[in-house]
Design a protein around this motif. Structure first.
Motif, mmCIF file in Angstrom:
data_model
loop_
_atom_site.group_PDB
_atom_site.id
_atom_site.type_symbol
_atom_site.label_atom_id
_atom_site.label_comp_id
_atom_site.label_asym_id
_atom_site.label_seq_id
_atom_site.Cartn_x
_atom_site.Cartn_y
_atom_site.Cartn_z
ATOM 1 N N ASP A 210 0.809 -1.226 0.000
ATOM 2 C CA ASP A 210 0.000 0.000 0.000
ATOM 3 C C ASP A 210 0.837 1.268 0.000
ATOM 4 N N GLN A 211 2.167 1.128 0.114
ATOM 5 C CA GLN A 211 3.001 2.338 0.129
ATOM 6 C C GLN A 211 3.861 2.465 -1.115
ATOM 7 N N GLN A 212 3.765 1.482 -2.013
ATOM 8 C CA GLN A 212 4.685 1.483 -3.154
ATOM 9 C C GLN A 212 4.474 2.681 -4.082
ATOM 10 N N GLN A 213 3.209 3.137 -4.201
ATOM 11 C CA GLN A 213 2.931 4.266 -5.089
ATOM 12 C C GLN A 213 3.525 5.572 -4.562
ATOM 13 N N GLN A 214 3.582 5.681 -3.227
ATOM 14 C CA GLN A 214 3.982 6.962 -2.622
ATOM 15 C C GLN A 214 5.497 7.162 -2.522
ATOM 16 N N LEU A 215 6.251 6.082 -2.822
ATOM 17 C CA LEU A 215 7.705 6.158 -2.635
ATOM 18 C C LEU A 215 8.339 7.320 -3.365
ATOM 19 N N PHE A 216 7.699 7.706 -4.480
ATOM 20 C CA PHE A 216 8.308 8.732 -5.332
ATOM 21 C C PHE A 216 7.825 10.130 -4.953
ATOM 22 N N ASP A 217 7.061 10.229 -3.868
ATOM 23 C CA ASP A 217 6.604 11.543 -3.402
ATOM 24 C C ASP A 217 7.696 12.192 -2.551
ATOM 25 N N ARG A 218 7.646 13.524 -2.528
ATOM 26 C CA ARG A 218 8.650 14.261 -1.752
ATOM 27 C C ARG A 218 8.534 13.924 -0.270
ATOM 28 N N TYR A 219 9.662 13.731 0.379
ATOM 29 C CA TYR A 219 9.807 13.434 1.810
ATOM 30 C C TYR A 219 9.279 12.059 2.219
ATOM 31 N N PHE A 220 8.725 11.279 1.258
ATOM 32 C CA PHE A 220 8.079 10.047 1.707
ATOM 33 C C PHE A 220 9.091 8.969 2.085
ATOM 34 N N ARG A 221 8.903 8.399 3.269
ATOM 35 C CA ARG A 221 9.693 7.240 3.673
ATOM 36 C C ARG A 221 8.694 6.168 4.099
ATOM 37 N N ALA A 222 8.839 4.982 3.542
ATOM 38 C CA ALA A 222 7.861 3.926 3.817
ATOM 39 C C ALA A 222 8.006 3.432 5.258
ATOM 40 N N ARG A 223 6.990 2.691 5.709
ATOM 41 C CA ARG A 223 7.025 2.154 7.081
ATOM 42 C C ARG A 223 8.287 1.337 7.330
ATOM 43 N N GLY A 231 19.163 5.612 7.663
ATOM 44 C CA GLY A 231 19.189 7.065 7.475
ATOM 45 C C GLY A 231 18.600 7.436 6.123
ATOM 46 N N GLY A 232 18.194 8.668 5.980
ATOM 47 C CA GLY A 232 17.699 9.121 4.673
ATOM 48 C C GLY A 232 16.696 10.238 4.817
ATOM 49 N N LEU A 233 16.529 10.991 3.741
ATOM 50 C CA LEU A 233 15.632 12.148 3.773
ATOM 51 C C LEU A 233 14.334 11.913 3.013
ATOM 52 N N GLY A 234 14.242 10.782 2.305
ATOM 53 C CA GLY A 234 13.038 10.541 1.504
ATOM 54 C C GLY A 234 12.981 11.451 0.288
ATOM 55 N N LEU A 235 14.154 11.793 -0.254
ATOM 56 C CA LEU A 235 14.166 12.686 -1.417
ATOM 57 C C LEU A 235 14.722 12.024 -2.675
ATOM 58 N N GLY A 236 15.546 10.989 -2.490
ATOM 59 C CA GLY A 236 16.236 10.382 -3.642
ATOM 60 C C GLY A 236 15.292 9.946 -4.752
ATOM 61 N N LEU A 237 14.233 9.220 -4.397
ATOM 62 C CA LEU A 237 13.321 8.703 -5.428
ATOM 63 C C LEU A 237 12.466 9.820 -6.022
ATOM 64 N N TYR A 238 12.168 10.827 -5.215
ATOM 65 C CA TYR A 238 11.419 11.987 -5.703
ATOM 66 C C TYR A 238 12.235 12.694 -6.804
ATOM 67 N N ILE A 239 13.531 12.894 -6.516
ATOM 68 C CA ILE A 239 14.414 13.554 -7.485
ATOM 69 C C ILE A 239 14.573 12.654 -8.719
ATOM 70 N N SER A 240 14.744 11.345 -8.465
ATOM 71 C CA SER A 240 14.935 10.410 -9.592
ATOM 72 C C SER A 240 13.721 10.411 -10.513
#
Ligand code: ADP
Length: 284
Positions: A210-223, A231-240
């Motif tokens: 249920d979280q796979q779609q949101q991975l590419f959203d800004r700041y999103f880090r899955a459960r 560690g991480g900011l949840g930005l890499g996939l958004y930028i990619s």
């Protein structure tokens, strides 16, 4: 509809009957719902921003302590004329690289938001770009194993080599980060007609469906990563995603929790015969 009853009396107080008031409150209800919805959205945005600020400051601070400790040791040893362990310098540089990476991601994300992340496309050998990135990650991969499967022919795209390398690097770094030591990461490049597909498959923790779609959203880090053990900011996939889509491509994931994840990047290729631009190597 909203209804209410009230007694109807004569001026001297005698009961005449009962009045019924029926009111159409559809519009009022709609406006109330709309207001409640906007309020919830604003609260969510504030929460996301607060969470992000606390994660970001934690992430930015983490490399600073070991960095200043190592620099202090180095200073002391140099002052006393003692031997300086090159490992000390290497570790200090690794912390600096990590900090630089985090700051660059923050800058890129705000450039994307402002519509100012510029691309400089040119004919780029994607196969060499992947090889180059894998080689650059040798020191970082630890006990993980990289396997690379590629077609025998050259794979060229019209794109920004620096930014595309950033996408590949991000997928490889995530594969390392979210899979156990010693795991094999399978990288595969294939071409079908005018489309190339890169896949990066890891044997890691996987992502709840249920979280796979949101991975590419800004700041999103899955459960799976919300604990601070990763560690991480949840930005890499958004930028990619921004980079890939602006190249006319697509990025997506297939994953099963506990089994691992495969990230895919599809990009249109240029066949060297149709577009005889000089090929630019990605290492600049
Ligand atoms: P970060 O890794 O800094 O949190 P990303 O944007 O690169 O940010 O990834 C967003 C989220 O997607 C991660 O927080 C994690 O929950 C999930 N994720 C990304 N790659 C993987 C992977 N290979 N395996 C499992 N989860 C992943």
């Amino acid at each position: 509809l909203s209804g209410s009853c009230y007694p109807v009396r004569t001026p001297d107080g005698r009961m005449l009957g009962v009045g019924i008031l029926i009111e159409d409150i559809t519009e009022r209800k709609k406006a109330e719902d709309e207001r409640a919805h906007l309020y919830r959205e604003a609260q969510d945005a504030i929460r996301v921003r607060d969470d992000f600020l606390s994660i970001a400051s934690h992430e930015l601070k983490t490399p600073l302590t070991p960095l200043s400790l190592r620099l202090a040791t180095l200073e002391r040893r140099l002052e006393r004329g003692e031997h300086v362990d090159p490992g000390l310098l290497r570790h200090a540089r690794q912390q600096l690289t990590r900090l630089t990476g985090l700051i660059n991601d923050l800058l890129d994300a705000s450039r994307i938001e402002a519509g100012r992340l510029s691309l400089h496309p040119e004919a780029t050998r994607f196969d060499t770009l992947v090889e180059h990135t894998l080689k650059a990650m040798e020191a970082q991969r630890g006990d993980h194993v990289f396997e690379f499967e590629r077609p025998p022919e050259a794979v060229s795209v019209h794109g920004d080599a620096y930014r595309l390398e950033q996408v590949v690097l991000n997928l490889l770094e995530n594969a390392l980060k979210y899979s156990p030591d010693g795991g094999t990461i399978r990288v595969r490049l294939s071409v079908k007609k005018d489309l190339m597909v890169l896949s990066v498959k890891d044997p890691g923790i996987g992502i709840p469906e249920d979280q796979q779609q949101q991975l590419f959203d800004r700041y999103f880090r899955a459960r799976n990563a919300s604990t601070r053990s990763y560690g991480g900011l949840g930005l890499g996939l958004y930028i990619s995603r921004d980079i890939v889509e602006r190249h006319g491509g697509r990025i997506w994931v297939e994953s099963e929790p506990g089994q691992g994840s495969t990230f895919y990047v599809a990009l249109p290729t240029v066949s060297a015969t149709r577009q005889p631009l000089p090929l630019v190597q990605p290492d600049r």
